[in-house]
Design an enzyme around this catalytic site. Structure first.
Site, PDB file in Angstrom:
ATOM      1  N   ASN A  13       0.874  -1.182   0.000  1.00 29.56           N
ATOM      2  CA  ASN A  13       0.000   0.000   0.000  1.00 29.56           C
ATOM      3  C   ASN A  13       0.910   1.230   0.000  1.00 29.56           C
ATOM      4  O   ASN A  13       1.485   1.570   1.031  1.00 29.56           O
ATOM      5  CB  ASN A  13      -0.898  -0.033   1.249  1.00 29.56           C
ATOM      6  CG  ASN A  13      -1.735   1.220   1.374  1.00 29.56           C
ATOM      7  OD1 ASN A  13      -1.844   2.010   0.429  1.00 29.56           O
ATOM      8  ND2 ASN A  13      -2.331   1.420   2.538  1.00 29.56           N
ATOM      9  N   TRP A  14       1.013   1.853  -1.145  1.00 27.20           N
ATOM     10  CA  TRP A  14       1.920   3.009  -1.263  1.00 27.20           C
ATOM     11  C   TRP A  14       1.350   4.272  -0.638  1.00 27.20           C
ATOM     12  O   TRP A  14       2.053   5.274  -0.534  1.00 27.20           O
ATOM     13  CB  TRP A  14       2.215   3.280  -2.749  1.00 27.20           C
ATOM     14  CG  TRP A  14       3.136   2.301  -3.403  1.00 27.20           C
ATOM     15  CD1 TRP A  14       3.716   1.200  -2.830  1.00 27.20           C
ATOM     16  CD2 TRP A  14       3.602   2.349  -4.757  1.00 27.20           C
ATOM     17  NE1 TRP A  14       4.510   0.547  -3.745  1.00 27.20           N
ATOM     18  CE2 TRP A  14       4.452   1.238  -4.944  1.00 27.20           C
ATOM     19  CE3 TRP A  14       3.382   3.209  -5.834  1.00 27.20           C
ATOM     20  CZ2 TRP A  14       5.089   0.979  -6.157  1.00 27.20           C
ATOM     21  CZ3 TRP A  14       4.010   2.949  -7.049  1.00 27.20           C
ATOM     22  CH2 TRP A  14       4.862   1.848  -7.195  1.00 27.20           C
ATOM     23  N   LYS A  15       0.093   4.243  -0.286  1.00 30.50           N
ATOM     24  CA  LYS A  15      -0.570   5.435   0.287  1.00 30.50           C
ATOM     25  C   LYS A  15      -0.341   6.641  -0.629  1.00 30.50           C
ATOM     26  O   LYS A  15      -0.362   6.481  -1.840  1.00 30.50           O
ATOM     27  CB  LYS A  15      -0.077   5.693   1.705  1.00 30.50           C
ATOM     28  CG  LYS A  15      -0.109   4.438   2.569  1.00 30.50           C
ATOM     29  CD  LYS A  15       0.083   4.730   4.011  1.00 30.50           C
ATOM     30  CE  LYS A  15       0.194   3.427   4.765  1.00 30.50           C
ATOM     31  NZ  LYS A  15       0.074   3.552   6.187  1.00 30.50           N
ATOM     32  N   HIS A 106      -9.576   0.882   5.033  1.00 36.03           N
ATOM     33  CA  HIS A 106      -8.296   1.172   5.678  1.00 36.03           C
ATOM     34  C   HIS A 106      -8.526   2.168   6.815  1.00 36.03           C
ATOM     35  O   HIS A 106      -9.326   3.087   6.693  1.00 36.03           O
ATOM     36  CB  HIS A 106      -7.308   1.750   4.642  1.00 36.03           C
ATOM     37  CG  HIS A 106      -5.903   1.752   5.170  1.00 36.03           C
ATOM     38  ND1 HIS A 106      -5.462   2.711   6.053  1.00 36.03           N
ATOM     39  CD2 HIS A 106      -4.854   0.918   4.955  1.00 36.03           C
ATOM     40  CE1 HIS A 106      -4.196   2.461   6.356  1.00 36.03           C
ATOM     41  NE2 HIS A 106      -3.808   1.367   5.703  1.00 36.03           N
ATOM     42  N   GLU A 108      -6.938   4.622   7.813  1.00 35.53           N
ATOM     43  CA  GLU A 108      -6.728   6.040   7.458  1.00 35.53           C
ATOM     44  C   GLU A 108      -7.974   6.606   6.777  1.00 35.53           C
ATOM     45  O   GLU A 108      -8.314   7.772   6.953  1.00 35.53           O
ATOM     46  CB  GLU A 108      -5.482   6.180   6.567  1.00 35.53           C
ATOM     47  CG  GLU A 108      -4.209   5.988   7.375  1.00 35.53           C
ATOM     48  CD  GLU A 108      -3.022   5.469   6.584  1.00 35.53           C
ATOM     49  OE1 GLU A 108      -3.044   5.518   5.337  1.00 35.53           O
ATOM     50  OE2 GLU A 108      -2.069   4.986   7.229  1.00 35.53           O
ATOM     51  N   GLU A 178      -5.401  -5.079  10.590  1.00 34.53           N
ATOM     52  CA  GLU A 178      -4.375  -4.054  10.790  1.00 34.53           C
ATOM     53  C   GLU A 178      -4.645  -3.301  12.084  1.00 34.53           C
ATOM     54  O   GLU A 178      -5.435  -2.340  12.105  1.00 34.53           O
ATOM     55  CB  GLU A 178      -4.411  -3.047   9.634  1.00 34.53           C
ATOM     56  CG  GLU A 178      -4.174  -3.651   8.280  1.00 34.53           C
ATOM     57  CD  GLU A 178      -3.596  -2.617   7.322  1.00 34.53           C
ATOM     58  OE1 GLU A 178      -2.476  -2.829   6.860  1.00 34.53           O
ATOM     59  OE2 GLU A 178      -4.251  -1.596   7.075  1.00 34.53           O
ATOM     60  N   GLY A 184       2.365   2.149  10.651  1.00 31.51           N
ATOM     61  CA  GLY A 184       3.302   3.261  10.478  1.00 31.51           C
ATOM     62  C   GLY A 184       4.030   3.665  11.757  1.00 31.51           C
ATOM     63  O   GLY A 184       4.672   4.704  11.807  1.00 31.51           O
ATOM     64  N   SER A 222       3.368  -2.304  10.271  1.00 26.70           N
ATOM     65  CA  SER A 222       4.831  -2.314  10.406  1.00 26.70           C
ATOM     66  C   SER A 222       5.465  -3.658  10.033  1.00 26.70           C
ATOM     67  O   SER A 222       6.417  -4.106  10.683  1.00 26.70           O
ATOM     68  CB  SER A 222       5.247  -1.871  11.807  1.00 26.70           C
ATOM     69  OG  SER A 222       4.788  -0.554  12.057  1.00 26.70           O
ATOM     70  N   GLY A 243       2.738  -1.223   4.266  1.00 27.65           N
ATOM     71  CA  GLY A 243       2.786   0.202   3.951  1.00 27.65           C
ATOM     72  C   GLY A 243       4.216   0.640   3.688  1.00 27.65           C
ATOM     73  O   GLY A 243       4.773   0.423   2.600  1.00 27.65           O
ATOM     74  N   GLY A 244       4.832   1.225   4.692  1.00 25.13           N
ATOM     75  CA  GLY A 244       6.170   1.825   4.561  1.00 25.13           C
ATOM     76  C   GLY A 244       7.179   0.946   3.840  1.00 25.13           C
ATOM     77  O   GLY A 244       7.880   1.409   2.925  1.00 25.13           O
TER      78      GLY A 244
HETATM   79  C1  PEP Z   1      -0.845   0.105   5.974  1.00 26.55           C
HETATM   80  O1  PEP Z   1      -0.963   1.289   5.780  1.00 26.55           O
HETATM   81  O2  PEP Z   1      -1.708  -0.655   5.508  1.00 26.55           O
HETATM   82  C2  PEP Z   1       0.279  -0.368   6.769  1.00 26.55           C
HETATM   83  C3  PEP Z   1       0.225  -1.573   7.260  1.00 26.55           C
HETATM   84  O3  PEP Z   1       1.324   0.505   6.955  1.00 26.55           O
HETATM   85  P1  PEP Z   1       2.763   0.161   7.621  1.00 26.55           P
HETATM   86  O4  PEP Z   1       3.238  -1.131   7.035  1.00 26.55           O
HETATM   87  O5  PEP Z   1       3.629   1.321   7.259  1.00 26.55           O
HETATM   88  O6  PEP Z   1       2.536   0.043   9.092  1.00 26.55           O
END
Ligand code: PEP
Length: 263
Positions: A13-15, A106, A108, A178, A184, A222, A243-244
């Site tokens: 997920n590049w956001k 999600h 966010e 999640e 994040g 994470s 994500g990251g």
């Molecule tokens: C996400 O946004 O779906 C996520 C899991 O982010 P991260 O891996 O950065 O925690």
């Protein structure tokens, strides 16, 4: 089928990242890694969710990879078909552009865009009706976890979804657990805690649908190359929403490799 025999999914997920040139380089590097050491298609589904304006270019780049890598939309409209909804992209428009996967729910989106279960239900329903596969995100806040409500919150989110899903549509749903406090933040749920929640989710799903035992349940929060193997070793963790770490080709590749090799 037991949880551990489900083909894993690793989705980046590049956001709201990165700039075009960096996205291009990231995809080139990822494709190169796959070229050097292929991750067999039958061992792991891999997807990338870029920003909406990059869906087309990402798809074109990924079509040149040595194996299928899905392009995933990060969002879909709660409005269906076409019409006067400025700024929106409907499920049918995604499908019309050969986008077959979409994230819904999600945290966010729930938090910053005030997406309620009614809005998420409309999005999921539109996506499923258009024939898309929905990666449906659920998860509790730190406060909810600390007050012992994590399971009830997560299962409620799944029950909310269940109110609009008709029988065979469950085949087109992937759940992503999640925990919000792990997204994040660098804090990952321990493999034991994550597995415990995934087992509860699986139990809940099997009560709702006959597809529950074969549905993929991804973990997100994470996930990194360093913790992917131990997460992948958990029987009910069928992949990762990343994500990251998906913004680094090597990290993302290693996570996919960990799931492909451990499952
Ligand atoms: C996400 O946004 O779906 C996520 C899991 O982010 P991260 O891996 O950065 O925690």
């Amino acid at each position: 089928m037991s949880g551990s025999t489900i083909k894993p999914w690793v989705v980046g997920n590049w956001k709201m990242n990165p700039m075009q040139a960096d996205a291009k380089q990231l995809l080139q590097e990822f494709k190169q890694l796959l070229q050097e050491k292929e991750i067999a298609q039958e061992k792991c589904n891999i997807g990338v969710a870029p920003v909406a304006i990059a869906l087309g270019t990402t798809q074109v780049e990924l079509a040149k990879a040595v194996r299928p890598v899905f392009t995933v939309a990060q969002d879909v409209s709660r409005f269906a078909h076409t019409g006067a909804y400025t700024g929106e992209v409907s499920a049918e428009l995604l499908k019309d552009s050969q986008i077959e996967y979409v994230l819904v729910g999600h945290s966010e989106r729930r938090e910053y865009f005030a997406e309620t279960s009614a809005v998420l239900n409309a999005k999921a329903q539109n996506a499923l009706n258009a024939g898309l596969t929905v990666i449906y995100c659920v998860g509790e806040s730190l406060e909810q976890r600390e007050s012992g409500q994590a399971e009830i919150i997560v299962l409620q989110q799944i029950c909310d979804l269940a109110s609009v899903v008709v029988a065979e549509q469950w085949q087109n749903i992937v759940i992503a657990y999640e925990p919000i406090w792990a997204i994040g933040t660098g804090k990952t749920a321990s493999p034991e805690d994550a597995q415990a929640m995934h087992a509860k989710i699986r139990e809940g799903l099997t009560q709702i649908t006959s597809y529950g035992a074969s549905m993929a349940i991804l973990y997100g929060g994470s996930v990194k190359a360093e913790n992917a193997v131990e997460l992948a070793a958990c029987p009910d963790i069928n992949g990762a929403l990343v994500g990251g770490a998906s913004l680094n080709a090597t990290s993302f590749y290693k996570i996919a490799e960990a799931f492909a090799n451990t499952k």
